[in-house]
Scaffold this motif. Structure first.
Motif, short mmCIF file in Angstrom:
data_model
loop_
_atom_site.label_atom_id
_atom_site.label_comp_id
_atom_site.label_asym_id
_atom_site.label_seq_id
_atom_site.Cartn_x
_atom_site.Cartn_y
_atom_site.Cartn_z
N THR A 44 33.71 40.66 44.16
CA THR A 44 33.86 39.54 43.24
C THR A 44 34.52 39.99 41.94
OG1 THR A 44 31.90 38.45 44.14
CG2 THR A 44 32.65 37.71 41.97
N PHE A 45 34.15 41.17 41.45
CA PHE A 45 34.63 41.64 40.15
C PHE A 45 35.54 42.87 40.23
CE2 PHE A 45 30.84 39.18 38.90
CZ PHE A 45 31.42 38.33 37.98
N ASN A 46 35.61 43.54 41.37
CA ASN A 46 36.61 44.59 41.57
C ASN A 46 37.84 43.95 42.21
OD1 ASN A 46 34.78 46.53 40.68
ND2 ASN A 46 34.15 47.12 42.75
N LEU A 47 38.91 43.83 41.44
CA LEU A 47 40.11 43.13 41.93
C LEU A 47 41.37 43.96 41.76
CD1 LEU A 47 38.22 40.53 41.73
CD2 LEU A 47 40.29 39.31 41.07
N LEU A 48 42.15 43.99 42.82
CA LEU A 48 43.51 44.50 42.78
C LEU A 48 44.43 43.30 42.67
CD1 LEU A 48 45.65 46.79 43.19
CD2 LEU A 48 45.44 46.35 45.65
N LEU A 49 45.22 43.26 41.61
CA LEU A 49 46.09 42.10 41.34
C LEU A 49 47.55 42.55 41.25
CD1 LEU A 49 46.38 39.06 40.50
CD2 LEU A 49 46.11 39.84 38.13
N PRO A 50 48.36 42.33 42.28
CA PRO A 50 49.79 42.64 42.18
C PRO A 50 50.46 41.78 41.11
CG PRO A 50 49.12 42.45 44.48
CD PRO A 50 47.97 41.93 43.65
N THR A 51 51.38 42.37 40.37
CA THR A 51 52.07 41.65 39.31
C THR A 51 53.59 41.60 39.53
OG1 THR A 51 52.09 43.67 37.98
CG2 THR A 51 50.30 42.11 37.58
N SER A 76 38.54 43.24 46.29
CA SER A 76 39.40 42.24 46.91
C SER A 76 40.79 42.32 46.27
CB SER A 76 38.82 40.84 46.77
OG SER A 76 38.60 40.52 45.41
N THR A 77 41.76 41.82 46.98
CA THR A 77 43.14 41.77 46.47
C THR A 77 43.53 40.31 46.34
OG1 THR A 77 43.71 43.85 47.56
CG2 THR A 77 45.53 42.41 46.90
N TRP A 78 43.94 39.92 45.14
CA TRP A 78 44.40 38.55 44.88
C TRP A 78 45.89 38.63 44.59
CZ3 TRP A 78 41.00 34.17 43.22
CH2 TRP A 78 39.66 34.40 43.56
N ILE A 79 46.68 37.87 45.36
CA ILE A 79 48.13 37.96 45.19
C ILE A 79 48.77 36.58 45.27
CG2 ILE A 79 48.39 38.55 47.66
CD1 ILE A 79 50.87 40.21 46.84
N LEU A 97 43.59 45.36 55.23
CA LEU A 97 43.11 44.27 54.37
C LEU A 97 43.63 42.96 54.95
CD1 LEU A 97 43.77 45.97 50.92
CD2 LEU A 97 41.59 45.72 52.09
N GLN A 98 42.74 42.02 55.18
CA GLN A 98 43.10 40.79 55.85
C GLN A 98 42.91 39.59 54.93
OE1 GLN A 98 40.65 40.76 59.36
NE2 GLN A 98 42.00 42.17 60.45
N GLU A 99 43.80 38.61 55.08
CA GLU A 99 43.67 37.40 54.27
C GLU A 99 42.44 36.61 54.71
OE1 GLU A 99 46.12 33.32 53.16
OE2 GLU A 99 47.24 35.09 53.82
N VAL A 100 41.58 36.28 53.73
CA VAL A 100 40.34 35.56 54.04
C VAL A 100 40.30 34.18 53.37
CG1 VAL A 100 39.00 37.66 54.37
CG2 VAL A 100 39.14 36.65 52.08
N GLY A 249 51.31 26.64 42.66
CA GLY A 249 51.44 27.80 43.52
C GLY A 249 50.21 28.01 44.36
N GLU A 250 50.17 29.15 45.03
CA GLU A 250 49.02 29.50 45.85
C GLU A 250 48.62 30.95 45.60
OE1 GLU A 250 49.18 26.90 49.92
OE2 GLU A 250 50.34 28.75 49.87
N MET A 251 47.33 31.21 45.69
CA MET A 251 46.81 32.57 45.54
C MET A 251 46.13 32.97 46.86
SD MET A 251 46.61 35.10 43.32
CE MET A 251 46.66 34.41 41.66
N ALA A 252 46.61 34.04 47.46
CA ALA A 252 46.02 34.55 48.70
C ALA A 252 45.02 35.65 48.35
CB ALA A 252 47.10 35.08 49.62
N VAL A 253 43.89 35.63 49.04
CA VAL A 253 42.83 36.61 48.80
C VAL A 253 42.68 37.47 50.05
CG1 VAL A 253 40.41 36.97 48.21
CG2 VAL A 253 41.63 34.99 47.27
N PHE A 254 42.76 38.80 49.86
CA PHE A 254 42.61 39.74 50.96
C PHE A 254 41.38 40.60 50.74
CE2 PHE A 254 46.99 38.53 51.07
CZ PHE A 254 47.43 38.69 52.38
N GLU A 255 40.66 40.88 51.81
CA GLU A 255 39.49 41.76 51.74
C GLU A 255 39.54 42.75 52.88
OE1 GLU A 255 36.05 39.26 51.72
OE2 GLU A 255 36.45 38.47 49.70
#
Length: 255
Positions: A44-51, A76-79, A97-100, A249-255
């Protein structure tokens, strides 16, 4: 990236930075991504965010991911979907890492015409003391009841400092008949507001309490000319559109 996309990514970057600092966590920033590390195993609070869409230094990203894994810290990765260039899709696949989840990024241009709250079943209090923080935490963690994430979030909130938020993030609890039933978070950056964590306890849903909290948050913006950004699930998208929010836009979440 267009200005709206940049604003949404920048807002999320500032939020995860702030909420990692609230537990004395670490924050890594590079040209291609940022990573918040709370030193707690919480996705929930550890996030990888591509910019950016293209990765200039793949080894730097891989080193960051491998460090998290070596420390047994989930994340999680939010992109933004517009950044899903092969550089990122290949790397996410490499680390399995898969989109959830995929949420709609939505924006309201200003809050100048938001009517004040005139009547509501809720009494809303800002989180400024230990009791309201306890109530907020209880509702937040209940979403993850019975999971390892719930245990990690207990650890997170044990270390959490309200003072570290510096009024940039204002947390609220809604009470019905003096019982805490809903939460909301209003986050401010230089150019936007963000609404997060509008959560209602399961047994109190369907009564419009979450909508009351959401409307209350919109009335709490001090600069009425700033836009408001949020991320909506498929279920919530129509609710926010009726309030004047438009998809950007859309935000994809990967875990």
């Amino acid at each position: 990236m267009n200005p709206e996309q940049q604003m949404a990514i920048h807002q999320l970057e500032e939020k995860i930075h702030l909420f990692s600092s609230a537990v004395n966590g670490a924050f890594l920033a590079s040209d291609d991504f940022v990573l918040s590390n709370t030193h707690i195993s919480t996705d929930t609070f550890n996030l990888l965010l591509p910019t950016s869409a293209q990765i200039q230094d793949p080894n730097k990203v891989k080193a960051a991911i491998e460090h998290m894994r070596s420390q047994k810290l989930i994340f999680s990765t939010w992109i933004d979907h517009r950044l899903l260039h092969p550089d990122w899709t290949d790397l996410l696949k490499e680390y399995q890492l898969q989109e959830v989840e995929r949420n709609t990024i939505m924006m309201l241009e200003h809050t100048g015409d938001i009517d004040p709250v005139t009547s509501s079943a809720l009494t809303i209090k800002e989180v400024l003391d230990e009791q309201t923080l306890f109530d907020y935490k209880h509702i937040f963690i209940e979403l993850f009841k019975g999971s390892t994430e719930a245990v990690a979030l207990e650890d997170y909130f044990q270390r959490f400092s309200i003072e570290a938020l510096h009024s940039k993030a204002r947390m609220f609890v809604g009470y019905e008949h003096q019982k805490p039933v809903t939460t909301g978070l209003l986050f401010e950056t230089n150019d936007s507001y963000g609404i997060y964590d509008v959560i209602t306890k399961a047994e109190h849903r369907g009564k419009g309490l979450g909508s009351d909290m959401f409307h209350y948050l919109l009335t709490q913006t001090k600069n009425k000319q700033k836009c408001v950004i949020l991320q909506a699930s498929a279920d919530g998208k129509n609710i926010y559109q009726r309030a004047g929010f438009q998809p950007i836009g859309e935000m994809a979440v990967f875990e």
